[in-house]
Design a protein around this motif. Structure first.
Motif, short mmCIF file in Angstrom:
data_model
loop_
_atom_site.label_atom_id
_atom_site.label_comp_id
_atom_site.label_asym_id
_atom_site.label_seq_id
_atom_site.Cartn_x
_atom_site.Cartn_y
_atom_site.Cartn_z
N LEU A 78 27.02 -7.26 26.71
CA LEU A 78 28.29 -7.33 27.41
C LEU A 78 28.96 -8.68 27.16
CD1 LEU A 78 30.38 -6.26 29.44
CD2 LEU A 78 28.91 -7.13 31.27
N GLN A 79 28.20 -9.75 27.29
CA GLN A 79 28.75 -11.08 27.05
C GLN A 79 29.23 -11.22 25.61
OE1 GLN A 79 25.54 -13.68 28.23
NE2 GLN A 79 26.29 -13.81 30.33
N HIS A 80 28.44 -10.71 24.67
CA HIS A 80 28.80 -10.79 23.25
C HIS A 80 30.16 -10.13 23.03
CE1 HIS A 80 27.60 -11.29 19.00
NE2 HIS A 80 28.33 -10.22 18.80
N GLY A 81 30.38 -8.98 23.66
CA GLY A 81 31.65 -8.29 23.52
C GLY A 81 32.81 -9.07 24.12
N LEU A 82 32.55 -9.79 25.20
CA LEU A 82 33.61 -10.58 25.84
C LEU A 82 33.97 -11.83 25.05
CD1 LEU A 82 32.39 -10.34 29.55
CD2 LEU A 82 34.38 -9.21 28.53
N VAL A 83 33.00 -12.39 24.34
CA VAL A 83 33.24 -13.64 23.61
C VAL A 83 34.41 -13.50 22.65
CG1 VAL A 83 32.27 -15.19 21.85
CG2 VAL A 83 30.92 -14.59 23.86
N GLY A 84 34.41 -12.47 21.84
CA GLY A 84 35.49 -12.28 20.87
C GLY A 84 36.85 -12.12 21.52
N GLY A 85 36.91 -11.36 22.59
CA GLY A 85 38.18 -11.17 23.29
C GLY A 85 38.71 -12.46 23.89
N LEU A 86 37.83 -13.24 24.49
CA LEU A 86 38.25 -14.51 25.06
C LEU A 86 38.73 -15.48 23.98
CD1 LEU A 86 35.45 -14.90 27.75
CD2 LEU A 86 37.91 -14.67 28.20
N LEU A 87 37.97 -15.58 22.89
CA LEU A 87 38.38 -16.46 21.80
C LEU A 87 39.70 -16.01 21.20
CD1 LEU A 87 34.94 -16.96 20.01
CD2 LEU A 87 36.15 -18.65 21.41
N ARG A 88 39.87 -14.71 21.07
CA ARG A 88 41.08 -14.16 20.45
C ARG A 88 42.34 -14.56 21.23
NH1 ARG A 88 39.22 -9.54 19.77
NH2 ARG A 88 38.76 -9.69 17.58
N VAL A 89 42.22 -14.69 22.55
CA VAL A 89 43.40 -15.07 23.35
C VAL A 89 43.46 -16.57 23.60
CG1 VAL A 89 43.62 -12.80 24.43
CG2 VAL A 89 42.28 -14.58 25.58
N GLY A 90 42.62 -17.34 22.88
CA GLY A 90 42.70 -18.79 22.94
C GLY A 90 41.84 -19.45 23.99
N THR A 91 40.92 -18.71 24.59
CA THR A 91 40.04 -19.28 25.61
C THR A 91 38.71 -19.68 24.98
OG1 THR A 91 41.04 -17.87 27.30
CG2 THR A 91 38.88 -18.83 27.82
N SER A 92 38.33 -20.92 25.17
CA SER A 92 37.05 -21.39 24.64
C SER A 92 35.91 -20.84 25.47
CB SER A 92 37.00 -22.92 24.63
OG SER A 92 37.94 -23.42 23.69
N VAL A 93 34.74 -20.69 24.85
CA VAL A 93 33.58 -20.08 25.49
C VAL A 93 32.34 -20.92 25.19
CG1 VAL A 93 32.11 -18.01 25.61
CG2 VAL A 93 34.58 -17.77 25.20
N VAL A 94 31.49 -21.06 26.21
CA VAL A 94 30.18 -21.70 26.04
C VAL A 94 29.13 -20.62 26.30
CG1 VAL A 94 28.59 -23.48 26.83
CG2 VAL A 94 31.05 -23.93 26.83
N VAL A 95 28.34 -20.28 25.29
CA VAL A 95 27.25 -19.32 25.44
C VAL A 95 25.98 -20.11 25.67
CG1 VAL A 95 25.89 -17.51 24.33
CG2 VAL A 95 28.38 -17.56 24.04
N GLU A 96 25.40 -19.90 26.84
CA GLU A 96 24.20 -20.65 27.25
C GLU A 96 23.04 -19.68 27.39
OE1 GLU A 96 22.40 -22.39 31.32
OE2 GLU A 96 24.57 -22.27 31.18
N ARG A 97 22.25 -19.61 26.36
CA ARG A 97 21.00 -18.87 26.40
C ARG A 97 20.14 -19.40 25.26
NH1 ARG A 97 24.48 -13.94 24.93
NH2 ARG A 97 24.16 -13.63 22.71
N GLY A 98 18.93 -18.97 25.20
CA GLY A 98 18.01 -19.54 24.23
C GLY A 98 18.44 -19.41 22.79
N THR A 99 19.09 -18.29 22.44
CA THR A 99 19.42 -17.96 21.04
C THR A 99 18.30 -18.45 20.11
OG1 THR A 99 20.84 -19.93 20.85
CG2 THR A 99 21.93 -17.84 21.31
N ARG A 100 17.12 -17.88 20.34
CA ARG A 100 15.92 -18.32 19.63
C ARG A 100 15.81 -17.81 18.20
NH1 ARG A 100 12.07 -17.01 24.64
NH2 ARG A 100 13.13 -18.35 26.11
N ALA A 101 16.67 -16.88 17.82
CA ALA A 101 16.64 -16.35 16.46
C ALA A 101 17.93 -16.72 15.74
CB ALA A 101 16.47 -14.83 16.47
N ARG A 102 17.81 -17.09 14.49
CA ARG A 102 19.00 -17.44 13.71
C ARG A 102 19.99 -16.28 13.68
NH1 ARG A 102 19.90 -20.40 7.91
NH2 ARG A 102 22.15 -20.01 7.89
N ARG A 103 19.47 -15.05 13.60
CA ARG A 103 20.34 -13.88 13.57
C ARG A 103 21.31 -13.88 14.75
NH1 ARG A 103 19.96 -10.01 16.72
NH2 ARG A 103 17.82 -10.46 17.29
#
Length: 196
Positions: A78-103
Protein backbone atom coordinates in the motif's frame (compact mmCIF):
# COMPACT_ATOMS: atom_id res chain seq x y z
CA UNK A 1 -5.91 4.19 -18.25
CA UNK A 2 -3.23 6.02 -20.19
CA UNK A 3 0.26 5.73 -18.75
CA UNK A 4 2.25 8.94 -18.70
CA UNK A 5 5.79 8.82 -20.02
CA UNK A 6 8.43 9.14 -17.33
CA UNK A 7 9.86 12.61 -16.92
CA UNK A 8 13.61 13.05 -16.97
CA UNK A 9 14.70 14.39 -13.59
CA UNK A 10 16.30 17.40 -15.23
CA UNK A 11 12.93 18.32 -16.75
CA UNK A 12 11.30 18.04 -13.34
CA UNK A 13 14.02 20.21 -11.81
CA UNK A 14 13.71 22.83 -14.58
CA UNK A 15 9.93 22.96 -14.17
CA UNK A 16 10.31 23.44 -10.43
CA UNK A 17 12.84 26.24 -10.95
CA UNK A 18 10.52 27.94 -13.44
CA UNK A 19 7.70 27.92 -10.86
CA UNK A 20 9.83 28.65 -7.76
CA UNK A 21 9.10 25.15 -6.45
CA UNK A 22 11.31 22.45 -4.97
CA UNK A 23 11.48 19.08 -6.75
CA UNK A 24 9.97 16.09 -5.00
CA UNK A 25 12.42 13.80 -3.24
CA UNK A 26 12.25 10.21 -2.11
CA UNK A 27 14.39 9.33 0.89
CA UNK A 28 14.87 5.65 1.64
CA UNK A 29 16.10 5.26 5.21
CA UNK A 30 17.82 1.91 5.32
CA UNK A 31 19.13 -0.02 8.33
CA UNK A 32 18.59 -2.73 10.89
CA UNK A 33 16.43 -2.24 14.00
CA UNK A 34 18.11 0.21 16.36
CA UNK A 35 20.11 1.90 13.58
CA UNK A 36 18.38 5.26 14.09
CA UNK A 37 15.99 5.06 11.12
CA UNK A 38 13.09 6.73 12.90
CA UNK A 39 15.27 9.57 14.22
CA UNK A 40 16.71 10.22 10.76
CA UNK A 41 13.35 9.82 9.01
CA UNK A 42 11.64 12.32 11.31
CA UNK A 43 14.45 14.81 10.72
CA UNK A 44 14.23 14.42 6.94
CA UNK A 45 10.43 14.69 6.96
CA UNK A 46 10.63 17.93 8.92
CA UNK A 47 13.46 19.38 6.86
CA UNK A 48 11.86 18.63 3.48
CA UNK A 49 8.16 18.87 4.45
CA UNK A 50 7.88 15.22 3.43
CA UNK A 51 5.37 12.50 4.20
CA UNK A 52 7.00 9.84 6.41
CA UNK A 53 5.94 6.25 5.76
CA UNK A 54 6.87 3.78 8.47
CA UNK A 55 5.53 0.22 8.26
CA UNK A 56 5.91 -0.21 12.02
CA UNK A 57 3.93 2.98 12.74
CA UNK A 58 1.11 1.99 10.40
CA UNK A 59 0.90 -1.49 11.91
CA UNK A 60 0.82 -0.09 15.43
CA UNK A 61 -1.97 2.34 14.44
CA UNK A 62 -3.90 -0.60 12.95
CA UNK A 63 -3.33 -2.44 16.24
CA UNK A 64 -1.72 -5.44 14.56
CA UNK A 65 1.37 -7.35 15.59
CA UNK A 66 4.45 -5.81 13.95
CA UNK A 67 5.81 -9.37 13.56
CA UNK A 68 2.91 -10.35 11.27
CA UNK A 69 4.71 -10.73 7.93
CA UNK A 70 1.47 -11.04 5.91
CA UNK A 71 0.11 -7.74 7.22
CA UNK A 72 3.52 -6.09 6.88
CA UNK A 73 3.69 -7.11 3.20
CA UNK A 74 0.22 -5.62 2.61
CA UNK A 75 1.10 -2.37 4.39
CA UNK A 76 4.33 -2.04 2.43
CA UNK A 77 2.52 -2.70 -0.88
CA UNK A 78 0.00 0.00 0.00
CA UNK A 79 2.77 2.43 0.92
CA UNK A 80 4.69 1.57 -2.26
CA UNK A 81 1.62 2.48 -4.31
CA UNK A 82 1.23 5.79 -2.49
CA UNK A 83 4.87 6.81 -2.95
CA UNK A 84 4.57 7.30 -6.71
CA UNK A 85 1.35 9.29 -6.43
CA UNK A 86 2.77 11.59 -3.78
CA UNK A 87 5.98 12.17 -5.71
CA UNK A 88 4.03 12.76 -8.92
CA UNK A 89 2.17 15.68 -7.33
CA UNK A 90 5.38 17.17 -5.93
CA UNK A 91 5.25 15.84 -2.37
CA UNK A 92 8.48 14.46 -0.96
CA UNK A 93 8.38 11.11 0.83
CA UNK A 94 10.54 9.42 3.46
CA UNK A 95 10.27 5.61 3.44
CA UNK A 96 11.38 4.28 6.80
CA UNK A 97 11.79 0.54 6.94
CA UNK A 98 14.66 -1.89 6.84
CA UNK A 99 14.77 -2.27 3.04
CA UNK A 100 17.17 -5.14 3.66
CA UNK A 101 17.25 -6.30 0.04
CA UNK A 102 18.70 -4.33 -2.84
CA UNK A 103 15.66 -5.31 -4.92
CA UNK A 104 13.40 -3.32 -2.54
CA UNK A 105 15.62 -0.25 -2.77
CA UNK A 106 15.88 -0.54 -6.57
CA UNK A 107 12.08 -0.75 -6.88
CA UNK A 108 11.58 2.34 -4.75
CA UNK A 109 14.28 4.26 -6.63
CA UNK A 110 12.62 3.32 -9.95
CA UNK A 111 9.30 4.76 -8.73
CA UNK A 112 11.02 8.10 -8.05
CA UNK A 113 12.86 8.08 -11.36
CA UNK A 114 9.67 7.25 -13.28
CA UNK A 115 8.04 10.49 -12.10
CA UNK A 116 11.16 12.67 -12.37
CA UNK A 117 11.80 12.89 -8.61
CA UNK A 118 15.14 12.68 -6.86
CA UNK A 119 15.94 9.47 -4.97
CA UNK A 120 18.24 9.47 -1.94
CA UNK A 121 19.50 6.56 0.13
CA UNK A 122 20.18 7.14 3.81
CA UNK A 123 22.19 4.09 4.91
CA UNK A 124 22.59 3.71 8.68
CA UNK A 125 24.88 0.92 9.84
CA UNK A 126 25.95 1.12 13.51
CA UNK A 127 27.93 -1.77 15.01
CA UNK A 128 25.93 -4.73 16.34
CA UNK A 129 26.66 -3.82 19.98
CA UNK A 130 25.17 -0.35 19.45
CA UNK A 131 22.09 -1.85 17.75
CA UNK A 132 21.61 -4.26 20.66
CA UNK A 133 22.00 -1.52 23.29
CA UNK A 134 19.37 0.62 21.55
CA UNK A 135 16.90 -2.19 20.86
CA UNK A 136 17.10 -3.65 24.35
CA UNK A 137 16.46 -0.20 25.87
CA UNK A 138 13.33 0.61 23.85
CA UNK A 139 9.77 -0.64 24.16
CA UNK A 140 8.63 -0.51 20.52
CA UNK A 141 8.56 -4.26 19.93
CA UNK A 142 6.77 -4.98 23.20
CA UNK A 143 3.30 -3.96 22.02
CA UNK A 144 0.40 -6.39 22.64
CA UNK A 145 0.72 -9.61 20.67
CA UNK A 146 4.33 -8.87 19.86
CA UNK A 147 7.68 -9.99 21.16
CA UNK A 148 10.99 -8.31 21.83
CA UNK A 149 13.82 -8.43 19.31
CA UNK A 150 16.59 -10.69 20.55
CA UNK A 151 20.31 -10.33 20.00
CA UNK A 152 20.10 -13.55 17.95
CA UNK A 153 17.55 -11.80 15.66
CA UNK A 154 19.93 -8.90 15.12
CA UNK A 155 22.86 -11.23 14.45
CA UNK A 156 20.87 -13.24 11.91
CA UNK A 157 19.56 -10.13 10.14
CA UNK A 158 23.03 -8.60 10.12
CA UNK A 159 24.40 -11.67 8.30
CA UNK A 160 21.59 -11.90 5.72
CA UNK A 161 21.04 -8.19 5.06
CA UNK A 162 22.17 -6.92 1.66
CA UNK A 163 24.07 -3.82 2.74
CA UNK A 164 24.23 -1.18 0.03
CA UNK A 165 27.49 -1.35 -1.91
CA UNK A 166 29.31 1.69 -3.35
CA UNK A 167 28.01 0.58 -6.75
CA UNK A 168 24.43 0.74 -5.48
CA UNK A 169 24.78 4.01 -3.58
CA UNK A 170 26.16 5.54 -6.77
CA UNK A 171 22.77 5.00 -8.43
CA UNK A 172 21.12 7.39 -5.95
CA UNK A 173 21.18 11.17 -5.91
CA UNK A 174 23.43 12.71 -3.25
CA UNK A 175 21.64 13.99 -0.17
CA UNK A 176 21.38 17.80 -0.27
CA UNK A 177 24.01 19.62 1.75
CA UNK A 178 23.33 20.15 5.42
CA UNK A 179 22.14 23.66 6.19
CA UNK A 180 23.12 25.87 9.10
CA UNK A 181 21.26 24.58 12.14
CA UNK A 182 21.20 20.97 10.94
CA UNK A 183 23.10 18.47 13.06
CA UNK A 184 25.34 16.28 10.89
CA UNK A 185 26.96 13.54 12.92
CA UNK A 186 24.89 14.46 15.97
CA UNK A 187 24.58 12.05 18.87
CA UNK A 188 21.52 10.26 17.47
CA UNK A 189 23.28 8.96 14.35
CA UNK A 190 27.08 9.09 14.54
CA UNK A 191 27.54 5.88 12.50
CA UNK A 192 26.77 6.96 8.98
CA UNK A 193 23.92 8.10 6.84
CA UNK A 194 25.39 11.59 6.49
CA UNK A 195 26.84 12.31 3.09
CA UNK A 196 26.75 16.09 2.67
Amino acid sequence: MIAAAPLPRTAGLEACQDHDMHPARLFIVCGLPGAGKTTRAVELAERFAAVRMSSDDWMERLDVDIWDDVVRARVERLQHGLVGGLLRVGTSVVVERGTRARRERDELRAVAEDVGAFAHLEFLDPPLDVLWDRVSARERERSPGSRAITRADLEAWSETWERPTPDETGTFDPTPPVRAGDRPGGPAYPYGGWRP
